[in-house]
Write a protein that holds these residues in place. Structure first.
Motif, PDB file in Angstrom:
ATOM      1  N   PHE A  85       7.382  -5.368   0.494  1.00 34.93           N
ATOM      2  CA  PHE A  85       7.458  -5.532  -1.408  1.00 34.93           C
ATOM      3  C   PHE A  85       6.913  -6.793  -1.616  1.00 34.93           C
ATOM      4  O   PHE A  85       6.064  -6.700  -2.551  1.00 34.93           O
ATOM      5  CB  PHE A  85       8.842  -4.681  -2.121  1.00 34.93           C
ATOM      6  CG  PHE A  85       9.614  -3.916  -1.895  1.00 34.93           C
ATOM      7  CD1 PHE A  85       8.406  -2.708  -1.792  1.00 34.93           C
ATOM      8  CD2 PHE A  85      10.865  -3.490  -1.393  1.00 34.93           C
ATOM      9  CE1 PHE A  85       9.379  -1.136  -1.883  1.00 34.93           C
ATOM     10  CE2 PHE A  85      10.651  -2.265  -1.192  1.00 34.93           C
ATOM     11  CZ  PHE A  85      10.608  -1.463  -1.900  1.00 34.93           C
ATOM     12  N   THR A  86       6.587  -8.004  -1.605  1.00 25.78           N
ATOM     13  CA  THR A  86       6.770  -8.926  -1.124  1.00 25.78           C
ATOM     14  C   THR A  86       4.774  -8.919  -1.257  1.00 25.78           C
ATOM     15  O   THR A  86       4.010  -9.589  -2.213  1.00 25.78           O
ATOM     16  CB  THR A  86       7.053 -10.449  -0.858  1.00 25.78           C
ATOM     17  OG1 THR A  86       8.036 -10.233  -0.308  1.00 25.78           O
ATOM     18  CG2 THR A  86       5.915 -11.297  -0.849  1.00 25.78           C
ATOM     19  N   TRP A  87       4.880  -8.739  -0.545  1.00 23.38           N
ATOM     20  CA  TRP A  87       3.620  -8.434  -0.267  1.00 23.38           C
ATOM     21  C   TRP A  87       2.353  -7.178  -0.589  1.00 23.38           C
ATOM     22  O   TRP A  87       0.992  -7.545  -1.124  1.00 23.38           O
ATOM     23  CB  TRP A  87       2.503  -7.684   0.982  1.00 23.38           C
ATOM     24  CG  TRP A  87       1.897  -7.635   1.743  1.00 23.38           C
ATOM     25  CD1 TRP A  87       0.592  -8.175   2.113  1.00 23.38           C
ATOM     26  CD2 TRP A  87       0.986  -5.921   1.857  1.00 23.38           C
ATOM     27  NE1 TRP A  87      -0.619  -7.621   2.815  1.00 23.38           N
ATOM     28  CE2 TRP A  87      -0.251  -5.747   2.380  1.00 23.38           C
ATOM     29  CE3 TRP A  87       1.513  -4.846   1.677  1.00 23.38           C
ATOM     30  CZ2 TRP A  87      -1.010  -5.156   1.962  1.00 23.38           C
ATOM     31  CZ3 TRP A  87       0.896  -3.417   2.297  1.00 23.38           C
ATOM     32  CH2 TRP A  87      -0.558  -3.757   2.358  1.00 23.38           C
ATOM     33  N   MET A  88       2.983  -6.047  -0.860  1.00 25.78           N
ATOM     34  CA  MET A  88       2.461  -5.467  -2.360  1.00 25.78           C
ATOM     35  C   MET A  88       2.135  -5.889  -3.602  1.00 25.78           C
ATOM     36  O   MET A  88       0.710  -5.258  -4.269  1.00 25.78           O
ATOM     37  CB  MET A  88       3.098  -4.534  -2.116  1.00 25.78           C
ATOM     38  CG  MET A  88       3.033  -3.120  -1.072  1.00 25.78           C
ATOM     39  SD  MET A  88       4.348  -2.070  -0.848  1.00 25.78           S
ATOM     40  CE  MET A  88       4.699  -1.520  -1.960  1.00 25.78           C
ATOM     41  N   MET A  89       3.177  -6.853  -3.895  1.00 27.71           N
ATOM     42  CA  MET A  89       3.568  -7.256  -5.665  1.00 27.71           C
ATOM     43  C   MET A  89       2.364  -8.634  -5.529  1.00 27.71           C
ATOM     44  O   MET A  89       1.437  -8.597  -6.256  1.00 27.71           O
ATOM     45  CB  MET A  89       4.997  -8.241  -5.569  1.00 27.71           C
ATOM     46  CG  MET A  89       4.611  -8.532  -7.459  1.00 27.71           C
ATOM     47  SD  MET A  89       4.086  -7.608  -8.565  1.00 27.71           S
ATOM     48  CE  MET A  89       5.288  -6.687  -9.123  1.00 27.71           C
ATOM     49  N   GLY A  90       2.333  -9.209  -4.277  1.00 27.05           N
ATOM     50  CA  GLY A  90       1.369 -10.318  -4.324  1.00 27.05           C
ATOM     51  C   GLY A  90      -0.804  -9.570  -4.614  1.00 27.05           C
ATOM     52  O   GLY A  90      -1.264 -10.428  -4.554  1.00 27.05           O
ATOM     53  N   ARG A  91      -0.526  -8.787  -3.951  1.00 23.63           N
ATOM     54  CA  ARG A  91      -1.651  -7.825  -3.847  1.00 23.63           C
ATOM     55  C   ARG A  91      -1.999  -7.858  -5.371  1.00 23.63           C
ATOM     56  O   ARG A  91      -3.263  -8.147  -5.726  1.00 23.63           O
ATOM     57  CB  ARG A  91      -2.066  -6.734  -2.769  1.00 23.63           C
ATOM     58  CG  ARG A  91      -1.595  -7.020  -1.463  1.00 23.63           C
ATOM     59  CD  ARG A  91      -3.269  -7.958  -1.032  1.00 23.63           C
ATOM     60  NE  ARG A  91      -4.289  -6.893  -1.373  1.00 23.63           N
ATOM     61  CZ  ARG A  91      -5.714  -7.862  -1.865  1.00 23.63           C
ATOM     62  NH1 ARG A  91      -5.281  -9.250  -2.561  1.00 23.63           N
ATOM     63  NH2 ARG A  91      -6.785  -7.636  -2.075  1.00 23.63           N
ATOM     64  N   ILE A  92      -0.912  -6.588  -5.678  1.00 24.27           N
ATOM     65  CA  ILE A  92      -1.024  -6.437  -7.008  1.00 24.27           C
ATOM     66  C   ILE A  92      -1.896  -7.285  -7.992  1.00 24.27           C
ATOM     67  O   ILE A  92      -2.417  -7.642  -8.835  1.00 24.27           O
ATOM     68  CB  ILE A  92       0.668  -5.765  -7.488  1.00 24.27           C
ATOM     69  CG1 ILE A  92       0.074  -4.375  -6.845  1.00 24.27           C
ATOM     70  CG2 ILE A  92       0.028  -5.787  -9.051  1.00 24.27           C
ATOM     71  CD1 ILE A  92       1.469  -4.026  -7.203  1.00 24.27           C
ATOM     72  N   GLU A 101      -4.063 -13.676  -1.914  1.00 19.76           N
ATOM     73  CA  GLU A 101      -5.446 -13.067  -0.623  1.00 19.76           C
ATOM     74  C   GLU A 101      -4.655 -12.866   0.064  1.00 19.76           C
ATOM     75  O   GLU A 101      -3.326 -12.333   0.164  1.00 19.76           O
ATOM     76  CB  GLU A 101      -5.748 -14.286   0.012  1.00 19.76           C
ATOM     77  CG  GLU A 101      -5.890 -15.503  -1.110  1.00 19.76           C
ATOM     78  CD  GLU A 101      -8.289 -15.121  -1.394  1.00 19.76           C
ATOM     79  OE1 GLU A 101      -7.789 -14.636  -0.692  1.00 19.76           O
ATOM     80  OE2 GLU A 101      -8.238 -15.777  -2.280  1.00 19.76           O
ATOM     81  N   PRO A 102      -5.615 -11.275   0.847  1.00 23.75           N
ATOM     82  CA  PRO A 102      -5.238 -10.336   1.212  1.00 23.75           C
ATOM     83  C   PRO A 102      -4.749 -10.886   2.679  1.00 23.75           C
ATOM     84  O   PRO A 102      -4.614 -11.824   3.167  1.00 23.75           O
ATOM     85  CB  PRO A 102      -6.110  -9.639   1.887  1.00 23.75           C
ATOM     86  CG  PRO A 102      -7.847  -9.916   1.369  1.00 23.75           C
ATOM     87  CD  PRO A 102      -7.396 -11.473   0.722  1.00 23.75           C
ATOM     88  N   VAL A 103      -3.721  -9.934   3.041  1.00 24.54           N
ATOM     89  CA  VAL A 103      -3.674 -10.742   4.966  1.00 24.54           C
ATOM     90  C   VAL A 103      -4.146  -9.933   5.723  1.00 24.54           C
ATOM     91  O   VAL A 103      -5.035  -9.601   5.686  1.00 24.54           O
ATOM     92  CB  VAL A 103      -1.506 -10.451   4.837  1.00 24.54           C
ATOM     93  CG1 VAL A 103      -0.754 -11.199   3.708  1.00 24.54           C
ATOM     94  CG2 VAL A 103      -1.311  -9.141   4.392  1.00 24.54           C
ATOM     95  N   SER A 104      -4.067 -10.888   6.896  1.00 26.35           N
ATOM     96  CA  SER A 104      -4.817 -10.356   7.848  1.00 26.35           C
ATOM     97  C   SER A 104      -3.903  -9.742   8.822  1.00 26.35           C
ATOM     98  O   SER A 104      -3.603  -8.554   8.700  1.00 26.35           O
ATOM     99  CB  SER A 104      -4.864 -11.525   9.201  1.00 26.35           C
ATOM    100  OG  SER A 104      -3.139 -11.599   9.722  1.00 26.35           O
ATOM    101  N   LYS A 105      -5.331  -8.313   9.987  1.00 30.32           N
ATOM    102  CA  LYS A 105      -5.049  -7.491  10.576  1.00 30.32           C
ATOM    103  C   LYS A 105      -3.293  -7.769  11.848  1.00 30.32           C
ATOM    104  O   LYS A 105      -2.992  -6.463  11.688  1.00 30.32           O
ATOM    105  CB  LYS A 105      -6.036  -6.945  10.882  1.00 30.32           C
ATOM    106  CG  LYS A 105      -7.066  -5.894  10.574  1.00 30.32           C
ATOM    107  CD  LYS A 105      -8.286  -6.023  11.007  1.00 30.32           C
ATOM    108  CE  LYS A 105      -9.415  -5.479  10.097  1.00 30.32           C
ATOM    109  NZ  LYS A 105     -10.871  -5.143  10.690  1.00 30.32           N
ATOM    110  N   ARG A 106      -3.224  -8.571  11.652  1.00 32.66           N
ATOM    111  CA  ARG A 106      -2.447  -9.029  12.539  1.00 32.66           C
ATOM    112  C   ARG A 106      -0.940  -8.820  11.883  1.00 32.66           C
ATOM    113  O   ARG A 106       0.315  -8.434  12.390  1.00 32.66           O
ATOM    114  CB  ARG A 106      -2.708  -9.943  12.801  1.00 32.66           C
ATOM    115  CG  ARG A 106      -3.265 -10.579  14.334  1.00 32.66           C
ATOM    116  CD  ARG A 106      -3.389 -11.436  15.205  1.00 32.66           C
ATOM    117  NE  ARG A 106      -3.858 -11.202  16.061  1.00 32.66           N
ATOM    118  CZ  ARG A 106      -3.729 -12.551  16.784  1.00 32.66           C
ATOM    119  NH1 ARG A 106      -3.631 -13.022  16.575  1.00 32.66           N
ATOM    120  NH2 ARG A 106      -5.221 -12.526  18.401  1.00 32.66           N
ATOM    121  N   THR A 107      -0.439  -9.601  10.098  1.00 31.95           N
ATOM    122  CA  THR A 107       0.253  -9.580   9.470  1.00 31.95           C
ATOM    123  C   THR A 107       0.460  -7.602   9.290  1.00 31.95           C
ATOM    124  O   THR A 107       1.634  -7.172   8.857  1.00 31.95           O
ATOM    125  CB  THR A 107      -0.352 -10.020   8.599  1.00 31.95           C
ATOM    126  OG1 THR A 107      -0.253 -11.783   9.074  1.00 31.95           O
ATOM    127  CG2 THR A 107       1.039 -10.371   7.202  1.00 31.95           C
TER     128      THR A 107
END
Length: 130
Positions: free
Chosen positions: A93-100, A104-110
């Motif tokens: 959810f942190t990643w999703m809200m960060g994108r919203i 910056e987008p996260v790497s493919k590895r993440t």
């Protein structure tokens, strides 16, 4: 509180924590600009800055409401499931809200790591349910 209700509460906790983490980070911008010589005075002024800035204080209060729900939900669930479930979903959810909000987008590895965590937690939930 039944097993499914407890899991729903844990998912809500993860949503409250995860959705507010990027907002808290964004709201705290500027607190480091407080420049007073005395460490105690600087700390107090930083706290004042954060408390009076709604962009920080409102997400912080929502985040803390998630902590209260988590505390009460732990009485009704297996901690070996609660902790990894909540923490992994919080990360997602942190990643999703960060994108919203335009982080910056996260790497493919993440992304691969997040998918691995979700698969692992799903297997743990299935094991506990069966």
């Amino acid at each position: 509180m039944g097993f499914s209700i407890a899991n729903a509460c844990l998912a809500i906790v993860a949503l409250l924590w995860g959705a507010t983490n990027p907002l808290i980070r964004k709201g705290a911008v500027g607190a480091d600009r407080v420049k007073e010589g005395n460490v105690i005075l600087r700390s107090l002024l930083e706290i004042k800055f954060l408390v009076l800035d709604w962009k920080y204080s409102i997400p912080f209060l929502i985040n803390q409401s998630g902590s209260v729900l988590y505390f009460f939900t732990l009485h009704h669930t297996d901690i070996s499931l609660a902790v990894p479930l909540t923490n992994s979903l919080t990360f997602l959810f942190t990643w999703m809200m960060g994108r919203i909000i335009g982080e910056e987008p996260v790497s493919k590895r993440t992304v691969l790591g997040m998918l691995s965590i979700i698969i692992g937690i799903s297997l743990c939930c299935l094991d506990k349910a069966g």
